[in-house]
Motif scaffolding. Structure first.
Motif, PDB file in Angstrom:
ATOM      1  N   ILE A  12      -8.914  -7.297   1.419  1.00 45.39           N
ATOM      2  CA  ILE A  12      -9.054  -5.834   1.320  1.00 45.39           C
ATOM      3  C   ILE A  12      -7.896  -5.092   1.993  1.00 45.39           C
ATOM      4  CG2 ILE A  12     -11.568  -5.903   1.085  1.00 45.39           C
ATOM      5  CD1 ILE A  12     -11.807  -5.058   4.003  1.00 45.39           C
ATOM      6  N   VAL A  13      -7.082  -5.828   2.721  1.00 47.49           N
ATOM      7  CA  VAL A  13      -5.866  -5.217   3.295  1.00 47.49           C
ATOM      8  C   VAL A  13      -4.691  -6.040   2.773  1.00 47.49           C
ATOM      9  CG1 VAL A  13      -4.692  -4.434   5.374  1.00 47.49           C
ATOM     10  CG2 VAL A  13      -7.189  -4.645   5.372  1.00 47.49           C
ATOM     11  N   ASP A  14      -4.184  -5.648   1.623  1.00 43.20           N
ATOM     12  CA  ASP A  14      -3.182  -6.452   0.925  1.00 43.20           C
ATOM     13  C   ASP A  14      -1.904  -5.624   0.748  1.00 43.20           C
ATOM     14  OD1 ASP A  14      -1.647  -7.873  -0.836  1.00 43.20           O
ATOM     15  OD2 ASP A  14      -3.262  -8.278  -2.268  1.00 43.20           O
ATOM     16  N   PRO A  15      -0.916  -5.824   1.621  1.00 42.37           N
ATOM     17  CA  PRO A  15       0.303  -5.005   1.542  1.00 42.37           C
ATOM     18  C   PRO A  15       1.048  -5.181   0.227  1.00 42.37           C
ATOM     19  CG  PRO A  15       0.520  -6.739   3.213  1.00 42.37           C
ATOM     20  CD  PRO A  15      -0.898  -6.774   2.740  1.00 42.37           C
ATOM     21  N   LEU A  16       0.923  -6.357  -0.392  1.00 32.99           N
ATOM     22  CA  LEU A  16       1.612  -6.566  -1.672  1.00 32.99           C
ATOM     23  C   LEU A  16       1.055  -5.610  -2.734  1.00 32.99           C
ATOM     24  CD1 LEU A  16       3.464  -8.216  -3.611  1.00 32.99           C
ATOM     25  CD2 LEU A  16       1.464  -9.655  -4.058  1.00 32.99           C
ATOM     26  N   PHE A  17      -0.243  -5.582  -2.852  1.00 34.32           N
ATOM     27  CA  PHE A  17      -0.912  -4.712  -3.829  1.00 34.32           C
ATOM     28  C   PHE A  17      -0.590  -3.240  -3.538  1.00 34.32           C
ATOM     29  CE2 PHE A  17      -5.273  -2.857  -5.052  1.00 34.32           C
ATOM     30  CZ  PHE A  17      -4.860  -2.599  -6.347  1.00 34.32           C
ATOM     31  N   LEU A  18      -0.660  -2.885  -2.275  1.00 41.04           N
ATOM     32  CA  LEU A  18      -0.367  -1.508  -1.879  1.00 41.04           C
ATOM     33  C   LEU A  18       1.083  -1.167  -2.204  1.00 41.04           C
ATOM     34  CD1 LEU A  18      -1.180   1.106  -0.396  1.00 41.04           C
ATOM     35  CD2 LEU A  18      -0.673  -0.038   1.765  1.00 41.04           C
ATOM     36  N   GLY A  19       1.992  -2.074  -1.869  1.00 44.02           N
ATOM     37  CA  GLY A  19       3.420  -1.830  -2.100  1.00 44.02           C
ATOM     38  C   GLY A  19       3.736  -1.686  -3.574  1.00 44.02           C
ATOM     39  N   ILE A  20       3.130  -2.517  -4.402  1.00 38.63           N
ATOM     40  CA  ILE A  20       3.352  -2.434  -5.855  1.00 38.63           C
ATOM     41  C   ILE A  20       2.900  -1.064  -6.367  1.00 38.63           C
ATOM     42  CG2 ILE A  20       2.411  -3.266  -8.070  1.00 38.63           C
ATOM     43  CD1 ILE A  20       2.636  -6.109  -6.993  1.00 38.63           C
ATOM     44  N   THR A  21       1.744  -0.626  -5.890  1.00 38.09           N
ATOM     45  CA  THR A  21       1.193   0.649  -6.374  1.00 38.09           C
ATOM     46  C   THR A  21       2.036   1.831  -5.884  1.00 38.09           C
ATOM     47  OG1 THR A  21      -0.972  -0.406  -6.306  1.00 38.09           O
ATOM     48  CG2 THR A  21      -0.956   1.983  -6.607  1.00 38.09           C
ATOM     49  N   ILE A  22       2.436   1.792  -4.614  1.00 42.19           N
ATOM     50  CA  ILE A  22       3.275   2.884  -4.085  1.00 42.19           C
ATOM     51  C   ILE A  22       4.587   2.922  -4.860  1.00 42.19           C
ATOM     52  CG2 ILE A  22       4.614   3.678  -2.086  1.00 42.19           C
ATOM     53  CD1 ILE A  22       2.440   2.489  -0.268  1.00 42.19           C
ATOM     54  N   ASN A  23       5.187   1.752  -5.049  1.00 37.75           N
ATOM     55  CA  ASN A  23       6.494   1.687  -5.699  1.00 37.75           C
ATOM     56  C   ASN A  23       6.446   2.145  -7.163  1.00 37.75           C
ATOM     57  OD1 ASN A  23       9.329   0.783  -5.403  1.00 37.75           O
ATOM     58  ND2 ASN A  23       8.740  -0.532  -7.118  1.00 37.75           N
ATOM     59  N   SER A  24       5.285   1.982  -7.789  1.00 37.71           N
ATOM     60  CA  SER A  24       5.153   2.363  -9.198  1.00 37.71           C
ATOM     61  C   SER A  24       5.087   3.880  -9.374  1.00 37.71           C
ATOM     62  CB  SER A  24       3.879   1.746  -9.787  1.00 37.71           C
ATOM     63  OG  SER A  24       2.758   2.382  -9.193  1.00 37.71           O
ATOM     64  N   ASN A  25       4.785   4.565  -8.266  1.00 36.23           N
ATOM     65  CA  ASN A  25       4.546   6.017  -8.323  1.00 36.23           C
ATOM     66  C   ASN A  25       3.277   6.376  -9.082  1.00 36.23           C
ATOM     67  OD1 ASN A  25       6.375   7.401  -6.777  1.00 36.23           O
ATOM     68  ND2 ASN A  25       8.015   7.030  -8.279  1.00 36.23           N
ATOM     69  N   PHE A  26       2.390   5.399  -9.258  1.00 35.44           N
ATOM     70  CA  PHE A  26       1.100   5.691  -9.881  1.00 35.44           C
ATOM     71  C   PHE A  26       0.107   6.102  -8.793  1.00 35.44           C
ATOM     72  CE2 PHE A  26       2.204   2.186 -13.201  1.00 35.44           C
ATOM     73  CZ  PHE A  26       3.120   3.040 -13.793  1.00 35.44           C
ATOM     74  N   GLN A  27      -0.987   6.717  -9.230  1.00 39.75           N
ATOM     75  CA  GLN A  27      -1.988   7.204  -8.277  1.00 39.75           C
ATOM     76  C   GLN A  27      -3.128   6.209  -8.059  1.00 39.75           C
ATOM     77  OE1 GLN A  27      -1.691  10.299  -6.678  1.00 39.75           O
ATOM     78  NE2 GLN A  27       0.342  10.002  -7.572  1.00 39.75           N
ATOM     79  N   ALA A  28      -3.115   5.128  -8.843  1.00 40.75           N
ATOM     80  CA  ALA A  28      -4.242   4.200  -8.755  1.00 40.75           C
ATOM     81  C   ALA A  28      -3.801   2.797  -9.138  1.00 40.75           C
ATOM     82  CB  ALA A  28      -5.350   4.665  -9.701  1.00 40.75           C
ATOM     83  N   GLY A  29      -4.561   1.823  -8.690  1.00 41.15           N
ATOM     84  CA  GLY A  29      -4.248   0.443  -9.030  1.00 41.15           C
ATOM     85  C   GLY A  29      -5.487  -0.420  -8.940  1.00 41.15           C
ATOM     86  N   SER A  30      -5.370  -1.623  -9.487  1.00 39.57           N
ATOM     87  CA  SER A  30      -6.517  -2.519  -9.417  1.00 39.57           C
ATOM     88  C   SER A  30      -6.054  -3.966  -9.394  1.00 39.57           C
ATOM     89  CB  SER A  30      -7.426  -2.281 -10.630  1.00 39.57           C
ATOM     90  OG  SER A  30      -8.638  -2.958 -10.439  1.00 39.57           O
ATOM     91  N   LYS A  31      -6.784  -4.792  -8.644  1.00 42.42           N
ATOM     92  CA  LYS A  31      -6.512  -6.226  -8.705  1.00 42.42           C
ATOM     93  C   LYS A  31      -7.326  -6.789  -9.865  1.00 42.42           C
ATOM     94  CE  LYS A  31      -5.895  -7.071  -3.813  1.00 42.42           C
ATOM     95  NZ  LYS A  31      -6.020  -8.068  -2.758  1.00 42.42           N
TER      96      LYS A  31
END
Ligand code: UTP
Length: 415
Positions: A246-265
């Motif tokens: 639930i604390v996954d910097p990779l997932f967070l980084g991908i979403t921030i870098n995409s400039n999208f407002q949402a993401g999902s595993k």
């Protein structure tokens, strides 16, 4: 008396007079409780939902397109490190929070008490809440920040959940960083189209699905609380997946870098014919679509590199930006109908525990949030790393398997 007349007239309009079947046997407090409850139920809404849910959504397949995704296993080390650093910096800057949605009824598991208090049979035993908290404690050590933890409960399990946290001293996590908020409820409908009683003096109402989370966060001032803390990203998951990161910097980084407002595993769907909720673009918007809407050709369709197009399934692991959450709190989500097992009071006033599903429940799903955006980031992860939910004792998502997968991931060897 005026309220009684109002309740009686409402019940007559909607042919639900049986809800007052035990009225004359109730004491004064019970009578008041029941009448007040009936006067506050939105019968129009529940019967409209019931009628609407009788027909299935039809989606023309030409309106379904694939959604791009990142595959964790196929990322180069350079990309992995690049995204991870972005996510780590955000976490270290105290921009990240976690919401655990624990307001469900857990009807399939049939465990008495909030599902989060269910203990995994490891040594020492750990509740699902404690397992979730372990992730946050680990993050505290890794990143030096205390991640705020928000827990959504239902009216039914709120007090029990809070009592459990107090009893367990919040598992050693700073109490001031843990917040509870409660979601809404809706009545259930039985197979004859009638509302049911939970007690002779009480209509049965249950939590209205995890998609109620955004509105509940607004109503309970959780959004304000997060904004005051300058939170920018919030991870949402259920309470029952014992190995989800639930604390996954990779997932967070991908979403921030995409400039999208949402993401999902997501998880790769191995069996093309299994019934699942699959990620795709619907009417141009990202969505999760029931696999029954995919033709057999689409289920096996691949891109020019040989990768399957419609095989990423939902594991209830979502990320939303703060502005996305504010937007979603103002939106109306569709209701889905589920058929679930629920105890009820029969015509003789006796409580009945059914062996099989007997009632329709109306739920908002959090994944309907994606359709409010143009794009979302998807990160495909491996089942053995992130997916071991506990749903029931006898099905595929049982506590034994969850225990095995948890121990395997944690590298615990059983003698
Ligand atoms: P499920 O849909 O699997 O439901 O919820 P459940 O309550 O765990 O179990 P069943 O279906 O009754 O057997 C997935 C996650 O969403 C939460 C649940 O607590 C679980 O963590 N949830 C579900 C809510 O927070 N609120 C709801 O109204 C429904």
């Amino acid at each position: 008396m005026e309220s009684y007349d109002k309740a009686e007239s409402l019940l007559k309009t909607y042919k639900q007079e049986h809800l007052l079947g035990f009225y004359n046997e109730l004491n004064t407090n019970e009578k008041e409780f029941l009448i007040d409850q009936i006067c506050h139920i939105n019968f129009k809404q529940i019967f409209e939902l019931y009628e609407a849910s009788k027909t299935d959504e039809v989606i023309p397949t030409n309106l379904i397109e694939p959604l791009p995704y990142f595959d964790k296993e196929k990322l180069s080390k350079k990309d992995f490190d690049f995204f991870t650093t972005i996510g780590e910096n955000s976490i270290k800057n105290c921009e990240y929070a976690v919401v655990t949605m624990a307001g469900g009824q857990g009807t399939r598991l049939g465990y008495k008490g909030p599902k989060g208090t269910f203990e995994l049979d490891i040594v020492p035993k750990k509740s699902l809440f404690e397992i979730t908290c372990d992730n946050l404690k680990k993050a505290k050590l890794l990143y030096g920040t205390t991640i705020p933890w928000y827990i959504m409960t239902s009216k039914y399990n709120d007090q029990q959940t809070k009592d459990f946290f107090n009893l367990k001293n919040f598992f050693g996590y700073p109490k001031e960083s843990v917040y509870f908020f409660t979601q809404s409820e809706l009545p259930l409908i039985d197979i004859s189209g009638n509302l049911i009683l939970e007690e002779t003096y009480k209509v049965k109402e249950v939590s209205n699905g995890n998609g109620d989370v955004f509105r509940s966060m607004k109503d309970c001032s959780i959004i304000d609380n997060m904004k005051k803390k300058n939170i920018k990203w919030v991870f949402f998951s259920g309470i029952d997946n014992v190995i989800l990161d639930i604390v996954d910097p990779l997932f967070l980084g991908i979403t921030i870098n995409s400039n999208f407002q949402a993401g999902s595993k997501t998880l790769f769907k191995k069996d093309p014919d299994a019934k699942d909720w699959v990620f795709a673009r619907k009417n141009g918007k990202p969505a999760i679509i029931n696999s029954c809407h995919f033709s057999s050709i689409m289920k096996k369709a691949k891109d020019e590199n040989g990768n399957y197009l419609y095989r990423d399934i939902n594991i209830l692991a979502h990320l939303f930006s703060m502005s996305a959450i504010e937007l979603l709190a103002t939106k109306t989500f569709p209701y889905h109908r589920a058929f679930k097992k629920n105890t009820f009071v029969n015509d003789e006033g006796m409580k009945q525990v059914p062996d099989s599903p007997n009632t329709f429940k109306f739920e908002n799903f959090i994944f309907d949030a994606f359709e409010f955006f143009d794009n979302i980031s998807l990160l495909r992860v491996r089942e053995q790393d992130e997916f071991a939910p506990i749903k029931d004792f006898n099905g595929i998502h049982n506590p034994e398997l969850a225990k095995y997968m948890y121990e395997k991931k944690m590298n615990i060897v059983n003698k």
